[in-house]
Motif scaffolding. Structure first.
Motif, PDB file in Angstrom:
ATOM      1  N   ARG A  15      -3.902  18.682  13.912  1.00  0.00           N
ATOM      2  CA  ARG A  15      -2.448  18.842  13.958  1.00  0.00           C
ATOM      3  C   ARG A  15      -1.899  18.359  15.300  1.00  0.00           C
ATOM      4  O   ARG A  15      -0.880  17.668  15.357  1.00  0.00           O
ATOM      5  N   ALA A  16      -2.576  18.732  16.391  1.00  0.00           N
ATOM      6  CA  ALA A  16      -2.155  18.247  17.708  1.00  0.00           C
ATOM      7  C   ALA A  16      -2.324  16.736  17.800  1.00  0.00           C
ATOM      8  O   ALA A  16      -1.481  16.037  18.375  1.00  0.00           O
ATOM      9  N   GLY A  17      -3.404  16.232  17.217  1.00  0.00           N
ATOM     10  CA  GLY A  17      -3.645  14.795  17.228  1.00  0.00           C
ATOM     11  C   GLY A  17      -2.571  14.021  16.495  1.00  0.00           C
ATOM     12  O   GLY A  17      -2.189  12.916  16.906  1.00  0.00           O
ATOM     13  N   LEU A  18      -2.056  14.587  15.414  1.00  0.00           N
ATOM     14  CA  LEU A  18      -1.007  13.899  14.662  1.00  0.00           C
ATOM     15  C   LEU A  18       0.328  13.900  15.412  1.00  0.00           C
ATOM     16  O   LEU A  18       1.136  12.984  15.231  1.00  0.00           O
ATOM     17  N   VAL A  19       0.557  14.910  16.241  1.00  0.00           N
ATOM     18  CA  VAL A  19       1.739  14.871  17.105  1.00  0.00           C
ATOM     19  C   VAL A  19       1.614  13.692  18.076  1.00  0.00           C
ATOM     20  O   VAL A  19       2.582  12.948  18.302  1.00  0.00           O
ATOM     21  N   VAL A  20       0.422  13.494  18.629  1.00  0.00           N
ATOM     22  CA  VAL A  20       0.205  12.345  19.512  1.00  0.00           C
ATOM     23  C   VAL A  20       0.429  11.043  18.743  1.00  0.00           C
ATOM     24  O   VAL A  20       1.050  10.100  19.259  1.00  0.00           O
ATOM     25  N   ALA A  51       8.339  18.679  17.226  1.00  0.00           N
ATOM     26  CA  ALA A  51       7.114  19.187  16.608  1.00  0.00           C
ATOM     27  C   ALA A  51       6.772  20.602  17.061  1.00  0.00           C
ATOM     28  O   ALA A  51       5.794  21.190  16.575  1.00  0.00           O
ATOM     29  N   GLY A  52       7.539  21.148  17.984  1.00  0.00           N
ATOM     30  CA  GLY A  52       7.216  22.465  18.534  1.00  0.00           C
ATOM     31  C   GLY A  52       5.993  22.435  19.429  1.00  0.00           C
ATOM     32  O   GLY A  52       5.318  23.455  19.604  1.00  0.00           O
ATOM     33  N   ALA A  53       5.735  21.266  20.015  1.00  0.00           N
ATOM     34  CA  ALA A  53       4.572  21.088  20.887  1.00  0.00           C
ATOM     35  C   ALA A  53       5.038  20.874  22.321  1.00  0.00           C
ATOM     36  O   ALA A  53       6.223  20.683  22.594  1.00  0.00           O
ATOM     37  N   THR A  54       4.087  20.896  23.244  1.00  0.00           N
ATOM     38  CA  THR A  54       4.367  20.587  24.640  1.00  0.00           C
ATOM     39  C   THR A  54       3.391  19.513  25.109  1.00  0.00           C
ATOM     40  O   THR A  54       2.351  19.285  24.497  1.00  0.00           O
ATOM     41  N   GLY A 101      -2.149  26.023  21.083  1.00  0.00           N
ATOM     42  CA  GLY A 101      -3.245  26.198  22.032  1.00  0.00           C
ATOM     43  C   GLY A 101      -4.319  25.142  21.994  1.00  0.00           C
ATOM     44  O   GLY A 101      -5.265  25.206  22.782  1.00  0.00           O
ATOM     45  N   TRP A 102      -4.184  24.136  21.119  1.00  0.00           N
ATOM     46  CA  TRP A 102      -5.200  23.087  20.999  1.00  0.00           C
ATOM     47  C   TRP A 102      -4.602  21.748  21.429  1.00  0.00           C
ATOM     48  O   TRP A 102      -3.443  21.462  21.166  1.00  0.00           O
ATOM     49  N   HIS A 103      -5.448  20.931  22.057  1.00  0.00           N
ATOM     50  CA  HIS A 103      -4.982  19.718  22.718  1.00  0.00           C
ATOM     51  C   HIS A 103      -5.263  18.466  21.904  1.00  0.00           C
ATOM     52  O   HIS A 103      -6.275  18.357  21.212  1.00  0.00           O
ATOM     53  N   GLY A 104      -4.338  17.504  22.030  1.00  0.00           N
ATOM     54  CA  GLY A 104      -4.528  16.151  21.523  1.00  0.00           C
ATOM     55  C   GLY A 104      -4.300  15.166  22.648  1.00  0.00           C
ATOM     56  O   GLY A 104      -3.501  15.421  23.558  1.00  0.00           O
ATOM     57  N   ASP A 105      -4.974  14.000  22.593  1.00  0.00           N
ATOM     58  CA  ASP A 105      -4.902  13.047  23.692  1.00  0.00           C
ATOM     59  C   ASP A 105      -5.310  11.680  23.167  1.00  0.00           C
ATOM     60  O   ASP A 105      -6.371  11.532  22.555  1.00  0.00           O
ATOM     61  N   ALA A 106      -4.478  10.663  23.364  1.00  0.00           N
ATOM     62  CA  ALA A 106      -4.810   9.306  22.949  1.00  0.00           C
ATOM     63  C   ALA A 106      -3.925   8.322  23.690  1.00  0.00           C
ATOM     64  O   ALA A 106      -2.831   8.669  24.142  1.00  0.00           O
ATOM     65  N   ALA A 107      -4.387   7.072  23.793  1.00  0.00           N
ATOM     66  CA  ALA A 107      -3.659   6.040  24.524  1.00  0.00           C
ATOM     67  C   ALA A 107      -3.729   4.718  23.770  1.00  0.00           C
ATOM     68  O   ALA A 107      -4.676   4.466  23.010  1.00  0.00           O
ATOM     69  N   VAL A 252     -11.467  10.778  13.284  1.00  0.00           N
ATOM     70  CA  VAL A 252     -10.657  10.388  14.427  1.00  0.00           C
ATOM     71  C   VAL A 252      -9.329  11.137  14.328  1.00  0.00           C
ATOM     72  O   VAL A 252      -8.458  10.791  13.535  1.00  0.00           O
ATOM     73  N   LEU A 253      -9.184  12.151  15.143  1.00  0.00           N
ATOM     74  CA  LEU A 253      -8.103  13.118  14.966  1.00  0.00           C
ATOM     75  C   LEU A 253      -6.738  12.575  15.370  1.00  0.00           C
ATOM     76  O   LEU A 253      -5.715  13.108  14.941  1.00  0.00           O
ATOM     77  N   THR A 254      -6.709  11.536  16.201  1.00  0.00           N
ATOM     78  CA  THR A 254      -5.438  10.978  16.647  1.00  0.00           C
ATOM     79  C   THR A 254      -5.071   9.694  15.908  1.00  0.00           C
ATOM     80  O   THR A 254      -4.054   9.066  16.224  1.00  0.00           O
ATOM     81  N   ALA A 255      -5.882   9.300  14.933  1.00  0.00           N
ATOM     82  CA  ALA A 255      -5.558   8.150  14.084  1.00  0.00           C
ATOM     83  C   ALA A 255      -5.006   8.677  12.765  1.00  0.00           C
ATOM     84  O   ALA A 255      -5.622   9.544  12.135  1.00  0.00           O
ATOM     85  N   ARG A 256      -3.866   8.152  12.336  1.00  0.00           N
ATOM     86  CA  ARG A 256      -3.228   8.680  11.133  1.00  0.00           C
ATOM     87  C   ARG A 256      -4.135   8.561   9.908  1.00  0.00           C
ATOM     88  O   ARG A 256      -4.135   9.420   9.027  1.00  0.00           O
TER      89      ARG A 256
END
Length: 273
Positions: A15-20, A51-54, A101-107, A252-256
């Motif tokens: 879920r965090a990955g999809l926000v990214v 998304a209600g994320a930070t 509370g869970w992190h996502g990160d991608a570039a 791959v959590l940050t790939a749609r």
């Protein structure tokens, strides 16, 4: 200590990955010459808030931006500000999100239209090689036995290119584990080293993020204590995805698409939970 995630925790990280991924989509859609890097930061903040994320970057050791905006010779940690993007600029955008509370990160890296055609072609080539090396590393996470197999695969991919066309792999900045905090063990190198490293085990979530320089890999940090540039002024590109290993495969959590397109050339099918 390596933090191993349960299937439910991996789903939360997705879920965090999809926000990214949403941030990336918004940036790709809107980025253009004439914008400032601060404008890009505002776009990212709007997606996060909706998304209600930070952002997991903002306030991290005092970092002042929502995302990192690194242009041309800036490798990583470029602070959003009044810099105006120019036609043909190479822009690397590193984005993160915290959700429940869970992190996502991608570039990803983009080369803007216009400018000198030859310069733009070289920048597009550097970005393409960096992106391909990332997928080589992700495939190695699926097929390898130890964390350092990822860096060895990336290193081999680069050294198999024609010698006069090889970018240099940055040594000072590497990938990392991620989960309930942004930077966790283990380090994920982008180059081959001797010695043993942790086994690739189910429950690991790693950020695989090669950074390549068109010239020499040596870097320096500017006076703002954040912005990292190549010492020789050469261009640099940065691609990153957050990848989970679980009992049924990798995701791959940050790939749609979960990594399906990027992993297809390797004969690997990602498995969602």
């Amino acid at each position: 200590m390596i933090e191993y995630k349960s299937p439910d925790q991996i789903r939360l990280m997705r879920r965090a990955g999809l926000v990214v991924a949403d941030i990336h989509d918004a940036l790709r859609e809107n980025i253009a010459a004439g914008m400032t890097t601060k404008d890009l930061d505002a776009i990212a903040l709007e997606v996060l808030e909706s998304a209600g994320a930070t952002s997991n970057f903002y306030g991290y050791y005092g970092y002042p931006g929502q995302i990192c905006t690194s242009v041309n010779d800036v490798v990583v940690h470029g602070i959003p500000g009044e810099r105006e993007l120019q036609p043909g600029d190479l822009v690397s955008l590193d984005c993160g999100a915290v959700l429940d509370g869970w992190h996502g990160d991608a570039a990803f890296t983009v080369v803007l239209p216009g400018g000198d055609e030859a310069v733009r072609a070289e920048r597009e080539r550097l970005s393409k090689i960096t992106r391909e090396s990332m997928w080589v590393g992700i495939a190695a996470m699926a097929n390898g036995k130890r964390v350092n197999d990822i860096g060895s695969a990336i290193d081999d991919f680069i050294t198999e290119l024609p010698e006069d066309k090889q970018p240099d792999i940055l040594r000072d900045y590497v990938g990392h584990g991620i989960g309930s905090s942004m930077h966790q063990e283990p380090d994920v190198l982008n180059y081959r080293v001797r010695g043993r490293s942790p086994k690739l085990k189910n429950g690991m979530v790693l950020c695989i993020e090669p950074m390549l320089a068109a010239g020499d890999q040596a870097t320096k940090v500017l006076d703002d204590d954040w912005t990292v540039v190549t010492t020789d002024g050469s261009d640099s590109a940065h691609w990153e995805h957050m990848v989970a290993k679980h009992s049924q495969g990798i995701w791959v959590l940050t790939a749609r698409d979960g990594g399906a397109e990027g992993l297809a050339p390797f004969g690997i099918t990602p498995v969602p939970l």
